[in-house]
Write a protein that holds these residues in place. Structure first.
Motif, PDB file in Angstrom:
ATOM      1  N   GLY A 102       0.788  -1.239   0.000  1.00  0.00           N
ATOM      2  CA  GLY A 102       0.000   0.000   0.000  1.00  0.00           C
ATOM      3  C   GLY A 102       0.817   1.284   0.000  1.00  0.00           C
ATOM      4  N   LYS A 103       2.122   1.220  -0.323  1.00  0.00           N
ATOM      5  CA  LYS A 103       2.912   2.464  -0.308  1.00  0.00           C
ATOM      6  C   LYS A 103       3.380   2.831  -1.714  1.00  0.00           C
ATOM      7  CE  LYS A 103       4.813   2.522   4.365  1.00  0.00           C
ATOM      8  NZ  LYS A 103       5.198   1.244   4.960  1.00  0.00           N
ATOM      9  N   ALA A 104       3.504   4.122  -1.969  1.00  0.00           N
ATOM     10  CA  ALA A 104       3.999   4.558  -3.279  1.00  0.00           C
ATOM     11  C   ALA A 104       5.497   4.268  -3.382  1.00  0.00           C
ATOM     12  CB  ALA A 104       3.736   6.048  -3.459  1.00  0.00           C
ATOM     13  N   LEU A 105       5.972   4.016  -4.620  1.00  0.00           N
ATOM     14  CA  LEU A 105       7.384   3.687  -4.844  1.00  0.00           C
ATOM     15  C   LEU A 105       7.958   4.604  -5.906  1.00  0.00           C
ATOM     16  CD1 LEU A 105       7.698  -0.188  -5.223  1.00  0.00           C
ATOM     17  CD2 LEU A 105       8.634   1.230  -3.395  1.00  0.00           C
ATOM     18  N   VAL A 106       9.249   4.958  -5.706  1.00  0.00           N
ATOM     19  CA  VAL A 106       9.969   5.676  -6.771  1.00  0.00           C
ATOM     20  C   VAL A 106      11.062   4.743  -7.262  1.00  0.00           C
ATOM     21  CG1 VAL A 106      11.437   7.633  -7.332  1.00  0.00           C
ATOM     22  CG2 VAL A 106       9.499   7.921  -5.776  1.00  0.00           C
ATOM     23  N   LEU A 107      11.107   4.492  -8.587  1.00  0.00           N
ATOM     24  CA  LEU A 107      12.084   3.559  -9.131  1.00  0.00           C
ATOM     25  C   LEU A 107      13.047   4.267 -10.073  1.00  0.00           C
ATOM     26  CD1 LEU A 107       9.889   0.444 -10.002  1.00  0.00           C
ATOM     27  CD2 LEU A 107      11.159   0.926  -7.900  1.00  0.00           C
ATOM     28  N   ASP A 108      14.356   3.864  -9.957  1.00  0.00           N
ATOM     29  CA  ASP A 108      15.386   4.335 -10.884  1.00  0.00           C
ATOM     30  C   ASP A 108      16.047   3.112 -11.482  1.00  0.00           C
ATOM     31  OD1 ASP A 108      15.696   7.145 -11.071  1.00  0.00           O
ATOM     32  OD2 ASP A 108      16.026   7.104  -8.877  1.00  0.00           O
ATOM     33  N   THR A 109      16.351   3.173 -12.735  1.00  0.00           N
ATOM     34  CA  THR A 109      17.018   2.050 -13.376  1.00  0.00           C
ATOM     35  C   THR A 109      18.294   1.682 -12.631  1.00  0.00           C
ATOM     36  OG1 THR A 109      16.185   2.879 -15.468  1.00  0.00           O
ATOM     37  CG2 THR A 109      17.849   1.167 -15.574  1.00  0.00           C
ATOM     38  N   GLU A 110      19.034   2.747 -12.183  1.00  0.00           N
ATOM     39  CA  GLU A 110      20.305   2.536 -11.514  1.00  0.00           C
ATOM     40  C   GLU A 110      20.144   1.786 -10.197  1.00  0.00           C
ATOM     41  OE1 GLU A 110      23.030   3.845 -13.176  1.00  0.00           O
ATOM     42  OE2 GLU A 110      21.394   4.192 -14.616  1.00  0.00           O
ATOM     43  N   ARG A 111      19.010   2.031  -9.580  1.00  0.00           N
ATOM     44  CA  ARG A 111      18.906   1.536  -8.210  1.00  0.00           C
ATOM     45  C   ARG A 111      17.941   0.359  -8.044  1.00  0.00           C
ATOM     46  NH1 ARG A 111      18.438   7.295  -5.330  1.00  0.00           N
ATOM     47  NH2 ARG A 111      18.072   7.826  -7.489  1.00  0.00           N
ATOM     48  N   MET A 112      17.703  -0.365  -9.107  1.00  0.00           N
ATOM     49  CA  MET A 112      16.802  -1.515  -8.993  1.00  0.00           C
ATOM     50  C   MET A 112      17.486  -2.636  -8.208  1.00  0.00           C
ATOM     51  SD  MET A 112      13.921  -0.756 -10.378  1.00  0.00           S
ATOM     52  CE  MET A 112      13.047  -2.253 -10.785  1.00  0.00           C
ATOM     53  N   VAL A 113      16.754  -3.231  -7.283  1.00  0.00           N
ATOM     54  CA  VAL A 113      17.334  -4.310  -6.469  1.00  0.00           C
ATOM     55  C   VAL A 113      17.372  -5.607  -7.287  1.00  0.00           C
ATOM     56  CG1 VAL A 113      16.657  -3.349  -4.258  1.00  0.00           C
ATOM     57  CG2 VAL A 113      15.066  -4.804  -5.512  1.00  0.00           C
ATOM     58  N   PRO A 114      18.263  -6.502  -6.926  1.00  0.00           N
ATOM     59  CA  PRO A 114      18.395  -7.752  -7.715  1.00  0.00           C
ATOM     60  C   PRO A 114      17.087  -8.567  -7.783  1.00  0.00           C
ATOM     61  CG  PRO A 114      20.161  -7.582  -6.079  1.00  0.00           C
ATOM     62  CD  PRO A 114      19.224  -6.465  -5.793  1.00  0.00           C
ATOM     63  N   GLU A 115      16.295  -8.531  -6.675  1.00  0.00           N
ATOM     64  CA  GLU A 115      15.053  -9.323  -6.681  1.00  0.00           C
ATOM     65  C   GLU A 115      14.095  -8.848  -7.768  1.00  0.00           C
ATOM     66  OE1 GLU A 115      16.872  -8.100  -4.006  1.00  0.00           O
ATOM     67  OE2 GLU A 115      15.286  -7.874  -2.515  1.00  0.00           O
ATOM     68  N   ALA A 116      14.282  -7.583  -8.227  1.00  0.00           N
ATOM     69  CA  ALA A 116      13.351  -7.029  -9.203  1.00  0.00           C
ATOM     70  C   ALA A 116      13.831  -7.247 -10.627  1.00  0.00           C
ATOM     71  CB  ALA A 116      13.135  -5.544  -8.920  1.00  0.00           C
ATOM     72  N   ALA A 117      14.643  -8.280 -10.854  1.00  0.00           N
ATOM     73  CA  ALA A 117      15.233  -8.504 -12.173  1.00  0.00           C
ATOM     74  C   ALA A 117      14.156  -8.605 -13.256  1.00  0.00           C
ATOM     75  CB  ALA A 117      16.094  -9.762 -12.150  1.00  0.00           C
ATOM     76  N   ARG A 118      13.089  -9.386 -12.974  1.00  0.00           N
ATOM     77  CA  ARG A 118      12.019  -9.582 -13.967  1.00  0.00           C
ATOM     78  C   ARG A 118      11.317  -8.262 -14.268  1.00  0.00           C
ATOM     79  NH1 ARG A 118       9.853 -10.419 -18.261  1.00  0.00           N
ATOM     80  NH2 ARG A 118       7.668 -11.073 -18.418  1.00  0.00           N
ATOM     81  N   ARG A 123      10.731  -3.254 -17.725  1.00  0.00           N
ATOM     82  CA  ARG A 123      10.987  -1.813 -17.844  1.00  0.00           C
ATOM     83  C   ARG A 123      11.911  -1.524 -19.021  1.00  0.00           C
ATOM     84  NH1 ARG A 123      10.616   1.675 -13.655  1.00  0.00           N
ATOM     85  NH2 ARG A 123      12.791   2.322 -13.771  1.00  0.00           N
ATOM     86  N   ARG A 124      12.919  -2.359 -19.155  1.00  0.00           N
ATOM     87  CA  ARG A 124      13.902  -2.164 -20.219  1.00  0.00           C
ATOM     88  C   ARG A 124      13.229  -2.313 -21.592  1.00  0.00           C
ATOM     89  NH1 ARG A 124      16.802  -4.642 -23.535  1.00  0.00           N
ATOM     90  NH2 ARG A 124      16.023  -6.688 -22.932  1.00  0.00           N
ATOM     91  N   ILE A 125      12.399  -3.374 -21.725  1.00  0.00           N
ATOM     92  CA  ILE A 125      11.721  -3.625 -23.016  1.00  0.00           C
ATOM     93  C   ILE A 125      10.917  -2.412 -23.442  1.00  0.00           C
ATOM     94  CG2 ILE A 125       9.880  -4.957 -24.138  1.00  0.00           C
ATOM     95  CD1 ILE A 125      10.855  -7.383 -22.508  1.00  0.00           C
ATOM     96  N   TYR A 126      10.239  -1.809 -22.455  1.00  0.00           N
ATOM     97  CA  TYR A 126       9.376  -0.676 -22.805  1.00  0.00           C
ATOM     98  C   TYR A 126      10.097   0.658 -22.686  1.00  0.00           C
ATOM     99  CZ  TYR A 126       5.639  -3.981 -23.259  1.00  0.00           C
ATOM    100  OH  TYR A 126       4.885  -5.013 -23.690  1.00  0.00           O
ATOM    101  N   GLY A 127      11.397   0.610 -22.420  1.00  0.00           N
ATOM    102  CA  GLY A 127      12.219   1.814 -22.401  1.00  0.00           C
ATOM    103  C   GLY A 127      11.930   2.736 -21.232  1.00  0.00           C
ATOM    104  N   VAL A 128      11.538   2.180 -20.114  1.00  0.00           N
ATOM    105  CA  VAL A 128      11.213   3.013 -18.964  1.00  0.00           C
ATOM    106  C   VAL A 128      12.494   3.316 -18.187  1.00  0.00           C
ATOM    107  CG1 VAL A 128       9.974   3.078 -16.775  1.00  0.00           C
ATOM    108  CG2 VAL A 128       8.895   2.060 -18.790  1.00  0.00           C
ATOM    109  N   LYS A 129      12.654   4.608 -17.826  1.00  0.00           N
ATOM    110  CA  LYS A 129      13.854   4.954 -17.093  1.00  0.00           C
ATOM    111  C   LYS A 129      13.568   5.194 -15.616  1.00  0.00           C
ATOM    112  CE  LYS A 129      17.318   6.084 -20.339  1.00  0.00           C
ATOM    113  NZ  LYS A 129      16.755   6.065 -21.738  1.00  0.00           N
ATOM    114  N   SER A 130      12.687   6.145 -15.345  1.00  0.00           N
ATOM    115  CA  SER A 130      12.420   6.513 -13.962  1.00  0.00           C
ATOM    116  C   SER A 130      10.903   6.507 -13.734  1.00  0.00           C
ATOM    117  CB  SER A 130      13.007   7.907 -13.694  1.00  0.00           C
ATOM    118  OG  SER A 130      12.744   8.292 -12.382  1.00  0.00           O
ATOM    119  N   SER A 131      10.449   6.031 -12.570  1.00  0.00           N
ATOM    120  CA  SER A 131       8.999   5.835 -12.367  1.00  0.00           C
ATOM    121  C   SER A 131       8.530   6.236 -10.973  1.00  0.00           C
ATOM    122  CB  SER A 131       8.634   4.351 -12.542  1.00  0.00           C
ATOM    123  OG  SER A 131       9.133   3.848 -13.742  1.00  0.00           O
TER     124      SER A 131
END
Lengths: 527, 213
Positions: A102-118, A123-131
């Motif tokens: 239930g919490k909002a998240l800010v994601l950066d390509t640089e700082r993605m944790v290993p568990e979030a590989a999938r 994100r990479r396929i769709y060219g997403v950088k920051s979210s």
């Protein structure tokens, strides 16, 4: 901070506030089927305003529980098409888990944790950088979806201020979706009700009390014979109802409105030819905390049922009558035929015993035969009386009922009997009806009341005959018993109905029983 | 009544009628036999019988109605009901009408002649088949219980007021009738309730629940 900068920021903030208020205004009174379009448009406008490249909205769906489905997507640039059945559990398994918290998240390509590989792969396929990814809930309710805003050209720093604004956008979207879902399920329910009503041949109606206008389904209009497009009022309905039932309908409707209670009416329509019977069930409806402003309900044609019931009642009445006639016939035959012949036999045996110059042994035989004939006569008399009480005609109702009460002493029940002003001459059927009702009621006292006292009052006053049978015994649950036709209640009711009288029971478990019947002294007059 | 009483016999069953006639012939003058009640009413005044022996259920007019109609015309005649009806209430009603005897046809051989003789002496008789050995008074008392409450509403009013201690004059004022009418009600009440004193009336009123003891 330089003044110009401050001013620019204030203007920027003002523009965004204006956008937000425009967005939320759009959703007010928006029909459910247009909500999705406006959400789509809102995502575009927010992205354009904040110079964002991508926004996507994911929702729970009823058909894929615990999965989010992509329902809205805004992209500034073309990219690979989204999968045909986008499924968050497949595309963003890690993110989905986070959203459940239930919490909002800010994601950066640089700082993605290993568990979030999938997730990062997608994100990479769709060219997403920051979210920025926000859970959608309405008023702290359960999670209904997820809204994301993304950049594709560059990584971006999300200020606290910006996050707060986007949070407001998420809130507006969430509210709109919840309302849309609610309206849709409401409409679905309504359609289901209409469908069920239609299948049952029932018409639905809603009357607005303020102007007495009535909304009615097609089926209801058919029942009443109203044209499909005529404006209907309460008055239209009243005028279509049979004059004899109109007043009662008016009273009941007024009562339902005043007391806010249930409405249940059976009435006839004003019709040429075959009278039509309708039943209406309904209740008044009040807006939260207010006085009733609507009366709504359902109406069904029960003509067939009514006619079947009437036919059955006539039939059961005729059966009772036929049975009584037959019993009276047999009783009379026993009395006039068998009894007289047996009496003659006894007389002749007695004469033989007296006159024949016969041996003592033979004389004793004749006397014995005579005694047996007399004993048999007693049996025949009891049988005849049990079949039909001849003394009703000979001595009148009061004496016959009095005898009934006295005979009960043999069953251990003392009955206090009183007769006041009962005429000797009564219509046979009326007398027999009250006699049988009393007999049946007293039998119930003996069998079920568990007491050894009862009181019977038979009186004539105000042009009607009244019979009451009272005991202080166990009583019973009238509603439960009536349905099963036990205790002879049905036959009592039927008998009284046949002579156009009325009968009722006052009883409940533990509080004794009073049976009251009122009948006109002659068949055919109403009580 | 002479030594050989004049008897009218009525029964719609011809064989029984013939049997009864034969039974009575040695000791009575059977002045007429009839098979319906109307014929009895028409002939009785002319025949001036001492005793009428009537079946109850007869066509046209039943035996009890014959009695009701003829009693004023034949005030000295004795009435005997000879029936197959074993109903005690029926017997009680017969005595209420002024009958001397209530017999069952089956016991006619042993009881009819005796009943006629008792009637001649002004005594009453009920067949033991109904009374089961009890005296007539006892039989009437136990059988008549339900009928004893058969008072009219005016009778009940009068009884309640009298039992409440009012004088006849007060009762008359209250009910807006003459004291003579109240006296009449009081007389019929006493007769009907079988009591002879004011105390008896009071007890009857208590029993009927009209006044508190």
């Amino acid at each position: 901070m330089p003044v110009a900068l401050l001013q620019a920021e204030l203007e920027d903030r003002l523009r965004f506030e204006t956008l937000l208020s425009e967005l939320s205004t759009q959703f007010i009174n928006l029909p459910a089927d247009r909500v999705d379009g406006v959400i789509q448009d809102s995502l575009r406008r927010v992205c354009e305003h904040l110079d964002l490249d991508l926004s996507s909205l994911w929702q729970w769906t009823a058909t894929t529980p615990r999965n989010f489905m992509l329902t809205h997507l805004y992209r500034r640039f073309d990219g690979p098409p989204p999968p045909e059945h986008p499924d968050a559990a497949d595309l963003f398994p890690w993110l989905l888990g986070k959203m459940m918290e239930g919490k909002a998240l800010v994601l950066d390509t640089e700082r993605m944790v290993p568990e979030a590989a999938r997730d990062q792969e997608t994100r990479r396929i769709y060219g997403v950088k920051s979210s920025v990814i926000m859970p959608l809930t309405a008023g702290g309710g359960p999670l209904i979806g997820v809204l994301s805003f993304d950049t594709m050209r560059e990584e971006r720093a999300w200020s606290q201020d910006l996050l707060q604004r986007l949070g407001l956008v998420a809130q507006i979207c969430a509210n709109a979706i919840v309302r849309k879902n609610f309206e849709e399920s409401q409409r679905e329910n309504e359609e289901r009700v209409q469908l069920a009503a239609h299948a049952a041949g029932a018409g639905l109606w809603v009357m607005t009390l303020a102007n007495q206008k009535v909304w009615a389904t097609r089926r209801l209009r058919e029942l009443y014979g109203f044209p499909p497009d005529e404006t209907l009022t309460y008055q239209s309905f009243l005028e279509a109802i049979h004059p004899e039932d109109r007043a009662q309908v008016g009273r009941e409707v007024a009562r339902a409105v005043q007391t806010g209670g249930e409405l249940k009416l059976e009435y006839r329509l004003l019709a040429r030819g075959r009278a039509r019977w309708l039943i209406s069930l309904g209740h008044s409806y009040s807006p939260a905390g207010g006085a009733p402003d609507r009366l709504m309900g359902v109406t069904v044609d029960i003509t067939d049922r009514r006619e079947t019931e009437a036919a059955l009642r006539d039939l059961s009445g005729k059966l009772i009558q036929a049975q009584e006639d037959e019993r009276a016939r047999i009783a009379k035959e026993l009395h006039d035929g068998v009894s007289q012949t047996l009496s003659l036999l006894a007389v002749e045996f007695d004469l033989l015993a007296r006159r024949a110059p016969a041996p003592e042994r033979l004389r004793a035989h004749f006397e014995d035969f005579s005694a047996r004939a007399k004993a048999l006569l007693g049996e025949v008399h009891r049988l005849s009386h049990a079949l039909h009480p001849a003394k009703l005609e000979q001595l009148g109702l009061a004496a016959a009922v009095g005898g009934l009460c006295r005979d009960l002493q043999a069953s251990g029940v003392t009955v206090q009997f009183e007769a006041v002003d009962v005429p000797r001459a009564l219509d046979n059927e009326v007398a027999l009806c009250l006699y049988r009702v009393c007999q049946e009621a007293l039998q119930n006292v003996v069998k079920h009341a568990g007491v050894n006292r009862a009181a019977v009052l038979l009186s004539a006053s105000g042009g009607e005959l009244r019979l009451s049978i009272k005991d202080d015994g166990l009583g019973f649950d009238l509603a439960a018993r009536s349905g099963h036709g036990s205790l002879g209640l049905v036959s009592m009711r039927e008998r009284v109905r046949m002579v156009r009288g009325e009968i009722d029971w006052e009883t409940q478990p533990g509080y004794g029983t009073v049976v009251r019947a009122r009948v006109p002294p002659r068949r055919g007059e109403t009580a | 009544m002479s030594a050989r009483p004049k008897v009218i016999l009525a029964d719609d069953h011809a064989m029984l009628l013939a049997a009864f006639e034969k039974l009575l012939a040695p000791a009575c003058d059977v002045v007429g036999t009839f098979t319906d009640g109307r014929a009895v009413v028409e002939a009785a005044e002319r025949l001036r019988p001492d005793v009428l022996v009537l079946d109850i259920s007869m066509p046209v007019l039943n035996g009890m109605d014959v009695c009701r109609q003829l009693r004023p015309v034949l005030p000295r005649a004795r009435w005997i009901f000879l029936t197959v009806n074993e109903d005690a209430d029926c017997a009680v009603e017969a005595f209420r009408l002024g009958a001397s005897a209530y017999l069952l046809k089956a016991s006619a051989v042993s009881e009819l002649f005796a009943a006629i003789q008792m009637a001649a002496r002004g005594e009453r008789f009920v067949t033991p088949l109904l009374s089961r050995g009890a005296s007539l008074e006892q039989f009437l008392k136990t059988s008549a219980a339900p009928g004893a409450n058969e008072l009219t509403s005016r009778q009940r009013q009068v009884l309640r007021l009298l039992a409440d201690g009012r004088a006849m004059k007060q009762v008359a004022d209250e009910l807006k009738v003459t004291p003579r009418t109240v006296a009449f009600h009081k007389y019929t009440l006493m007769k009907q309730l079988g009591v002879k004193t004011n105390a008896g009336l009071f007890r009857a009123a208590v029993k009927l629940g009209l006044v508190q003891p």
